[in-house]
Design a protein around this motif. Structure first.
Motif: not given
Length: 297
Positions: A148-150, A211-213, A215, A233, A236, A238-240
């Motif tokens: 679930n990442a970009d 700007s995205g996730r 991973a 982190a 962004s 939004r670290l996955v």
């Protein structure tokens, strides 16, 4: 290497078609060809002089000059359609039937069943793995990898040794930002040995990526180190954290090799070392080889 050995776009394309072990020598010869083509005097004696500098015969030198100048194209041996393994068609149908998110094991079982129905011997597991890697390259990687990442930042060990100056050679490693939705390479960087945290973290410091996730794989002790996770982190937010084998995201885009450079499962031992390539040469040729996999608007 000095400025005379710089590689232009045509030279990079020619090197990309050759074996890595020949890149440095091919680069040297192309520099000599360029000097020859700039000469107003292109007599047989002049061509002979430049051919000796390149360490090849005059006929081969003429061929190389014509090829570089674009008046002739190097010819490769191309296998005829009659030489294609009939199991390739079955493997393609197996991928279509099992679905692009199926595992290689599931696709193998489907291919074996299709072969049994048609009275053929099933393809080998190795040929299925190879076909699956090449067929699925560039597809919806996020779905196949269940991320679930970009984007994903991934690292691949290359079947290529590189050297800086007179220092010892090290296995080349490629770090890429992979666009998981579009199946493309957004940014890449080559390193001699393991990449530094600062080098890799800078790849995520880019507006379209930040700007995205993003991973990272917890299976990669280099890229998923605490400093690296903190750096990403911080840039962004939004670290996955996922889990995949090192290099899997890159292989999902390019397949099992980039040009003639294979992607390895691990760093090879010293017994398996190859003739090293100058780091600058390797960077420029890899830039050329990765162009087809770049994000296109």
């Amino acid at each position: 290497m000095d400025h005379e050995d710089e590689i232009d776009a045509r030279g990079r394309a020619m090197l990309a078609d050759s074996h890595p072990g020949k890149w440095d020598e091919a680069r040297r010869r192309l520099a000599i060809v360029r000097r020859y083509l700039r000469q107003p005097d292109r007599s047989a004696a002049m061509a002979e002089q430049y051919a000796r500098q390149a360490g090849i015969g005059r006929s081969l030198f003429y061929w190389l000059a014509r090829t570089y100048a674009g008046s002739a194209k190097a010819s490769d041996d191309v296998a005829s359609m009659e030489d294609v393994d009939p199991s390739v068609n079955i493997m393609a149908r197996a991928v279509e039937s099992a679905g692009h998110s199926a595992s290689p094991a599931q696709i193998y079982r489907t291919a074996a069943e299709l072969s049994r129905v048609e009275g053929r011997a099933p393809p080998s597991r190795k040929s299925v793995r190879t076909h699956v890697a090449n067929t699925l390259a560039g597809g919806s990687i996020a779905e196949r990898m269940r991320l679930n990442a970009d984007f994903a930042i991934d690292r691949a060990v290359l079947d290529l040794d590189v050297r800086h100056g007179t220092g010892p050679s090290e296995a080349a490693q490629l770090v890429c930002v992979v666009d998981l939705r579009r199946g493309a390479i957004v940014r890449h960087r080559l390193s001699a040995g393991e990449p530094g945290t600062d080098q890799a973290a800078q790849m995520a410091d880019f507006d379209d990526i930040a700007s995205g996730r993003i991973a990272l794989s917890e299976s990669d002790p280099v890229l998923c180190s605490d400093p690296m996770r903190s750096a990403i982190a911080g840039s962004s937010g939004r670290l996955v954290v996922g889990r995949w084998h090192v290099g899997a995201a890159i292989r999902a885009v390019v397949g099992l090799r980039i040009g003639r450079v294979a992607l390895l499962a691990r760093v090879p031992g010293s017994a398996g070392r190859r003739e090293p390539v100058a780091f600058d040469t390797a960077c420029q040729v890899l830039d050329e080889l990765l162009l087809p996999y770049a994000v296109r608007d």
